[in-house]
Design an enzyme around this catalytic site. Structure first.
Site, PDB file in Angstrom:
ATOM      1  N   GLU A 122      41.796  40.493  42.652  1.00  0.00           N
ATOM      2  CA  GLU A 122      43.069  41.105  43.054  1.00  0.00           C
ATOM      3  C   GLU A 122      43.475  40.722  44.475  1.00  0.00           C
ATOM      4  O   GLU A 122      44.650  40.495  44.765  1.00  0.00           O
ATOM      5  CB  GLU A 122      42.961  42.631  42.955  1.00  0.00           C
ATOM      6  CG  GLU A 122      44.224  43.372  43.299  1.00  0.00           C
ATOM      7  CD  GLU A 122      45.375  43.067  42.336  1.00  0.00           C
ATOM      8  OE1 GLU A 122      45.272  43.456  41.175  1.00  0.00           O
ATOM      9  OE2 GLU A 122      46.347  42.411  42.768  1.00  0.00           O
ATOM     10  N   GLY A 124      47.395  40.063  49.434  1.00  0.00           N
ATOM     11  CA  GLY A 124      46.502  41.117  49.933  1.00  0.00           C
ATOM     12  C   GLY A 124      46.714  42.518  49.398  1.00  0.00           C
ATOM     13  O   GLY A 124      46.085  42.924  48.416  1.00  0.00           O
ATOM     14  N   ILE A 182      49.292  43.917  47.887  1.00  0.00           N
ATOM     15  CA  ILE A 182      50.188  44.149  46.735  1.00  0.00           C
ATOM     16  C   ILE A 182      49.380  43.907  45.449  1.00  0.00           C
ATOM     17  O   ILE A 182      48.838  42.820  45.274  1.00  0.00           O
ATOM     18  CB  ILE A 182      51.391  43.170  46.747  1.00  0.00           C
ATOM     19  CG1 ILE A 182      52.122  43.213  48.098  1.00  0.00           C
ATOM     20  CG2 ILE A 182      52.335  43.487  45.601  1.00  0.00           C
ATOM     21  CD1 ILE A 182      53.245  42.190  48.220  1.00  0.00           C
ATOM     22  N   ASP A 209      48.765  27.304  51.849  1.00  0.00           N
ATOM     23  CA  ASP A 209      48.232  28.621  51.477  1.00  0.00           C
ATOM     24  C   ASP A 209      49.129  29.252  50.409  1.00  0.00           C
ATOM     25  O   ASP A 209      48.645  29.748  49.384  1.00  0.00           O
ATOM     26  CB  ASP A 209      48.164  29.500  52.734  1.00  0.00           C
ATOM     27  CG  ASP A 209      47.812  30.931  52.432  1.00  0.00           C
ATOM     28  OD1 ASP A 209      46.613  31.230  52.344  1.00  0.00           O
ATOM     29  OD2 ASP A 209      48.738  31.761  52.269  1.00  0.00           O
ATOM     30  N   LYS A 228      48.471  30.298  46.245  1.00  0.00           N
ATOM     31  CA  LYS A 228      48.806  31.603  45.662  1.00  0.00           C
ATOM     32  C   LYS A 228      49.792  31.446  44.513  1.00  0.00           C
ATOM     33  O   LYS A 228      49.670  32.100  43.475  1.00  0.00           O
ATOM     34  CB  LYS A 228      49.381  32.513  46.746  1.00  0.00           C
ATOM     35  CG  LYS A 228      48.352  32.876  47.814  1.00  0.00           C
ATOM     36  CD  LYS A 228      49.024  33.499  49.013  1.00  0.00           C
ATOM     37  CE  LYS A 228      48.031  33.910  50.087  1.00  0.00           C
ATOM     38  NZ  LYS A 228      48.685  34.281  51.340  1.00  0.00           N
TER      39      LYS A 228
END
Ligand SMILES: NC(=O)c1ccc[n+]([C@@H]2O[C@H](COP(=O)([O-])OP(=O)(O)OC[C@H]3O[C@@H](n4cnc5c(N)ncnc54)[C@H](OP(=O)(O)O)[C@@H]3O)[C@@H](O)[C@H]2O)c1
Length: 434
Positions: A130, A135, A137, A202, A206
Site C-alpha cells: 500500500e 504514501g 493515500i 519516481d 508509481k
C-alpha cells in the site's frame, strides 16, 4: 491473545514512521485487531551505530537483515530499505520462508512485482504494498477492493510531491526552477540528487504500478513516455494563467483501443479542475470507472507518519490473514493474473498543445513558425505575447488545436535550426478537462 510478531528492515524515514505508529497507536491497533502487534526485530545497515526511536524493549537490533527474515519469532517482515538490489533479495528471502512481506518499494514492485508475487504465491506467502504509491493515500486498497467491481477506464494523478512542491512554488513566487529546487533541498523536500523526482522517474514507477493494478496489465516502466519539470519557468505559469490553466506534472493512464496510453509530463490543466488545486507536497488521484464514474483521492504522498500509517495498515491486513488463515484472498495487483500490457504508441497521443518559444525578436517569426505548423497539419488556436523588455530573449506562446504528438514532434524538429530561437521550443499538452 498471542501477538503477531513483526520484523522491520530499514529504519529511515518510513521505517521510523512505522515504528512510531506501531508504538503510539499500539492500544488502538490491538482493539481493532483483537490481538497485539509486537515488534521483535529491527535491522538496517548502520543500525548498530545510530539512534533509532520507538524500538520496543527486548526487540533484537541487528545489521544482518537475513537474521530478521529467518527469525522464528518474526511472523511478518517489512522491507523498508528501498532500491532494487538488496530489497529484492530481502523480499525473495521472506516469501521463500513462507512469510508475508510488507513493502513501500514502488520502484521494485513496478519493475518486478508480478514475478515476486508469483514467487510468493508458490510459497504460500503474500505481498502487501500500500505504501508504495502516494504514501498516505490508500489508493491500492481503493483499486484492489473499494471499487474493484468497476472497470477502470482512466486515471490521472499527481504522484510526486517534490515536483508538485517545486511547480507550485514557481507558480506562487515566480521564482526560477533552480532557486526553488535549492530551497526545497535546504528544507528537506528534495533529495541531494533530485533526478528521480524532477525528471519524472519516481512518478513513472508509481504510474506503472498503479496501471498494473487498475488495468491488470504488466507494463515496463521504462517504456512509458516521461518528461520532467526542469524547463518550466515562471513565464509558463503566467501564460498558463492567461489561458485559465495551471501546470502540473500529470501521470495519465487511459485504456484505449490501441493499448494503454500512459504518460508522465508537465501538462496545462484548467484552473477549475480539482487536480489544479493540489498544492505543495500533496498528491491526488482521479479515477474514472465505466460504471461508478469519477472518484477522487487526495492526501499526503510521503512523509514518515502518513507512509507509516500505510505500512502498519498493511501489517494489520497481513496479521488478520495469518490469524484467520485466509492469505491470498485478494491479489495485491487486484487481478489474479496480469496480462502482458500493450502500450499505445506515444506518437498517437492527441491533444491541444501549448508551444512556448524564446526568440531574438525580428520580423516574420510568427509567419515562419505558422508555416511549419501548417506543413505538419497543425492549426493555430491562439498566439499570446505578454509584455517583456528583453528583445534578445523574448518569450511568447502559440496554442494549437488538438493534434497528434507525432505531428508536434515533426514540427519541433523542423523548428530546431531556426536562427531566431534562443532555445528549443517547449511543447506541453493543453488539456480541457483533466
Ligand atoms: N520517504 C517517503 O516518504 C516514502 C514514501 C513512500 C514510499 N517510500 C519508499 O519507502 C522505502 C524507504 O524509503 P525511506 O525514505 O525510508 O528511505 P531512507 O530514509 O533512505 O531509509 C532507508 C533505510 O534502509 C536502510 N538500508 C539501505 N540500504 C540497506 C542495505 N543494503 N541493507 C540494510 N539496510 C539498508 C538504511 O539503513 P541505515 O540508515 O542504517 O544506513 C535506512 O535505514 C523506499 O522504497 C521508498 O521509495 C518512501
Amino acid at each position: 491473545m498471542e501477538p503477531v510478531r513483526i520484523g522491520i528492515i530499514g529504519s529511515g524515514n518510513v521505517g521510523s514512521g512505522t515504528l512510531e505508529i506501531l508504538s503510539r497507536n499500539a492500544a488502538e491497533l490491538q482493539s481493532k485487531l483483537g490481538f497485539p502487534l509486537k515488534v521483535t526485530a529491527v535491522s538496517s545497515r548502520n543500525i548498530l551505530s545510530k539512534e533509532v526511536s520507538n524500538i520496543p524493549e527486548g526487540a533484537r537490533v541487528t545489521d544482518r537483515w537475513m537474521d530478521v527474515v529467518h527469525a522464528e519469532d518474526v511472523d511478518i517482515v517489512c522491507e523498508l530499505i528501498g532500491g532494487t538490489t538488496t530489497a529484492v533479495e530481502v523480499i525473495e528471502a521472506v516469501v521463500k520462508a513462507g512469510k508475508p512481506v510488507v513493502t513501500a518499494n514502488k520502484e521494485l514492485m513496478a519493475l518486478e512485482g508480478p514475478r515476486l508475487l508469483a514467487l510468493a504465491t508458490s510459497h504460500g506467502a503474500t505481498i502487501h504494498m500500500e505504501a508504495s504509491v502516494a504514501g498516505g493515500i490508500p489508493i491500492h486498497a481503493v483499486l484492489r477492493e473499494g471499487i474493484s467491481a468497476d472497470s477502470i477506464q482512466a486515471f490521472f494523478g499527481i504522484l510526486n510531491g517534490t515536483s508538485n512542491y517545486i511547480l507550485t512554488e514557481i507558480e506562487s513566487k515566480s521564482s526560477a526552477f533552480d532557486d526553488v529546487l535549492a530551497e526545497a533541498q535546504r528544507l528537506g523536500y528534495a533529495e541531494a540528487d533530485p533526478t528521480a523526482d524532477v525528471e519524472g522517474y519516481d512518478a513513472r514507477s508509481k504510474l506503472a504500478l498503479l496501471a498494473q493494478i487498475a488495468f491488470g496489465q504488466q507494463v515496463n516502466p521504462q517504456a512509458i513516455f516521461c518528461e520532467g519539470i526542469r524547463r518550466i519557468t515562471p513565464f509558463d505559469f503566467q501564460y498558463a494563467h492567461t489561458l485559465g490553466h495551471t501546470i502540473r506534472l500529470v501521470c495519465a493512464a487511459r485504456s484505449t483501443d490501441s493499448g494503454l496510453a500512459l504518460s508522465v509530463r508537465p501538462t496545462l490543466i484548467p484552473k477549475s479542475t480539482i487536480l489544479a488545486s493540489v498544492l505543495g507536497a500533496y498528491n491526488a488521484i482521479w479515477v474514472r470507472g465505466a460504471a461508478g464514474q469519477d472518484t477522487l483521492y487526495y492526501g499526503r504522498g510521503a512523509g514518515p507518519l502518513p507512509t507509516g500509517v500505510a505500512v502498519v495498515s498493511d501489517i494489520m491486513r497481513a496479521a488478520r490473514d495469518l490469524k484467520a488463515g485466509s492469505p491470498q484472498r485478494v491479489s495485491p495487483f487486484s487481478f489474479q493474473q496480469l496480462q502482458q500490457g500493450e502500450l499505445a504508441p506515444s506518437d498517437e497521443f492527441s491533444s491541444g498543445y501549448y508551444l512556448r518559444f524564446r526568440v531574438k525578436d525580428s520580423t516574420g517569426i510568427i509567419a515562419t513558425l505558422g508555416k511549419i505548423l501548417a506543413e505538419n497539419g497543425i492549426s493555430i488556436d491562439a498566439v499570446l505575447q505578454l509584455p517583456s523588455d528583453d528583445k534578445a530573449n523574448l518569450p511568447f506562446v502559440i496554442t494549437v488545436e488538438p493534434a497528434r504528438e507525432a505531428a508536434i514532434r515533426r514540427a519541433l524538429t523542423a523548428m530546431k535550426s531556426l536562427d531566431f530561437l534562443v532555445e528549443e521550443p517547449l511543447a506541453l499538452p493543453l488539456e480541457k478537462g483533466v
